[in-house]
Design an enzyme around this catalytic site. Structure first.
Site, PDB file in Angstrom:
ATOM      1  N   THR A 199       0.836  -1.201   0.000  1.00 12.69           N
ATOM      2  CA  THR A 199       0.000   0.000   0.000  1.00 12.69           C
ATOM      3  C   THR A 199       0.873   1.254   0.000  1.00 12.69           C
ATOM      4  OG1 THR A 199      -1.777  -1.102   1.180  1.00 12.69           O
ATOM      5  CG2 THR A 199      -1.664   1.279   1.411  1.00 12.69           C
TER       6      THR A 199
ATOM      7  N   GLY B 282      -5.079  -5.254   6.817  1.00 11.77           N
ATOM      8  CA  GLY B 282      -6.196  -4.338   6.967  1.00 11.77           C
ATOM      9  C   GLY B 282      -7.289  -4.790   7.896  1.00 11.77           C
TER      10      GLY B 282
ATOM     11  N   GLY C 189      -0.549  -2.523   5.899  1.00 10.25           N
ATOM     12  CA  GLY C 189      -0.413  -3.786   6.625  1.00 10.25           C
ATOM     13  C   GLY C 189      -1.664  -4.634   6.513  1.00 10.25           C
TER      14      GLY C 189
ATOM     15  N   ARG D 258     -13.365  -8.613  -1.350  1.00 12.05           N
ATOM     16  CA  ARG D 258     -12.730  -8.165  -0.108  1.00 12.05           C
ATOM     17  C   ARG D 258     -12.260  -6.711  -0.208  1.00 12.05           C
ATOM     18  NH1 ARG D 258      -7.316  -6.141   1.443  1.00 12.05           N
ATOM     19  NH2 ARG D 258      -7.086  -6.604   3.664  1.00 12.05           N
TER      20      ARG D 258
ATOM     21  N   ASP E 158      -8.528  -1.942   4.940  1.00 14.96           N
ATOM     22  CA  ASP E 158      -8.652  -0.755   5.777  1.00 14.96           C
ATOM     23  C   ASP E 158      -8.494   0.559   5.036  1.00 14.96           C
ATOM     24  OD1 ASP E 158      -5.851  -1.641   5.540  1.00 14.96           O
ATOM     25  OD2 ASP E 158      -5.424   0.138   6.733  1.00 14.96           O
TER      26      ASP E 158
END
Length: 354
Positions: free
Chosen positions: A216, A271, A269, A244, A247
């Site tokens: 990310t 999520g 990381g 899916r 975060d």
């Protein structure tokens, strides 16, 4: 899961990169990340190491050019993230990982600290710059989050560049998908229409880190007018299924900014754990209660990721002090301000340097 052994290194990193206590606070400040994970010196070739550093520097240059000319924090955040979305090194935009169905589904979010306005998108497949779509949702719609085909349609309706889904294809990520599906005993889909053959691949070979979860990109900024902003963009997890969403587009989980609380946060990381612990919002609450950005960031990721998984965050406060907290052995990251030149780092124990 105890992560306390990683705190001293992370604290030392930021302290060593911070200006002297007597130095005046910068007029503007900017920080970015390109994902966190098991990133160790022996994992990257010299070529890969240099490529990541150059890519981080390019993104920092894009953001700092905006801020140095008196531009807004949100403009700087978008400028830098768009550079990383176009770079196949990162799991965002053109370098995004693939779903189990062999698609690139892209998520992003932005937030203004001054008025708490925010915008988010999830599951984009044709919009070149998801971060621009997230900002358009914030500024040009009555909503905060749009998803899927509707989000792409909205982005097209406001003039954002649309591309064929094959634009996002990279051989590196496709090979990562094939490995992940074999490990899960799932079928491998046909190569996407319009994708080049394996022999045409020209991106760097994937380093041996767990790219199913990490990569990310994000940015946080404080501009010369004292405005904070944050943004994050991602391709999510390799071989993700059933639509899916992690975060990143969940405001308060992977992205948050608040001048009232004095912070801007972008996370990377696992999520699912960031969502459950509302990591970005809680970091700002800790800072509002008096914690420094570094202490708040490290305490929050330690707490949240003790539930499982790993990752990191970048934090910007109202004094222009960036902080980098992680529970991993590395995070692609960088910072620049009106008083310090652009510095980048990759490994967890590494000091930011030009």
């Amino acid at each position: 899961m105890s992560l306390a052994h990683l705190v001293p290194a992370a604290v030392a990193l930021v302290l060593s990169a911070a200006p002297a206590m007597a130095q005046e606070a910068p007029r503007w400040s900017f920080a970015i990340h390109g994902g966190a994970g098991v990133i160790e010196r022996e994992s990257l070739t010299a070529e890969q190491d240099a490529a990541y550093r150059a890519a981080l520097k390019q993104a920092l240059d894009a953001g700092s050019a905006v801020l140095a000319s008196g531009g807004a924090a949100l403009d700087a955040v978008q400028a830098a993230i768009q550079v990383m979305e176009d770079d196949p090194l990162f799991n965002a935009g053109r370098g995004a990982v693939f779903t189990a169905a062999g698609r690139n589904e892209l998520d992003a979010a932005v937030m203004n600290g001054t008025d708490l306005t925010a915008g988010a998108v999830a599951g984009l497949t044709t919009t070149r710059h998801p971060i621009a779509a997230a900002r358009a949702v914030m500024e040009r719609s009555p909503h905060v989050m749009l998803i899927g085909q509707g989000a792409d349609s909205f982005a097209a309706s406001v003039g954002l560049e649309q591309v064929d889904p094959s634009f996002f294809f990279t051989e590196r990520r496709w090979q990562g998908l094939e490995r992940a599906l074999r490990q899960q005993n799932l079928p491998i889909p046909e190569r996407p229409a319009g994708a080049p053959g394996p022999q045409a691949a020209n991106d760097l070979p994937a380093p041996p880190l767990n790219e199913r979860k990490f990569g990310t990109v994000g940015a946080v900024a404080l501009d010369a007018q004292g405005r904070l902003a944050a943004g994050t963009s991602t391709g999510g997890m390799t071989a993700k299924r059933w639509g899916r969403v992690g975060d990143v587009p969940v405001i308060g989980a992977g992205t948050y900014a608040s001048n009232r609380d004095g912070c801007a946060v972008s996370a990377t990381g696992d999520g699912e754990y960031y969502i459950r612990a509302s990591v970005a919002r809680d970091i700002c609450s800790r800072i509002h209660a008096g914690a420094s950005g570094q202490i708040a960031g490290q305490a929050e990721v330690d707490d949240a990721l003790s539930l499982g998984g790993s990752g990191g965050v970048i934090v910007m406060d109202l004094q222009g002090q960036p902080a980098f907290a992680m529970t991993t052995s590395g995070m692609y990251r960088g910072a620049v301000s009106s008083s310090e030149p652009a510095r980048v780092a990759i490994y967890g124990d590494e000091v930011l340097r030009p």
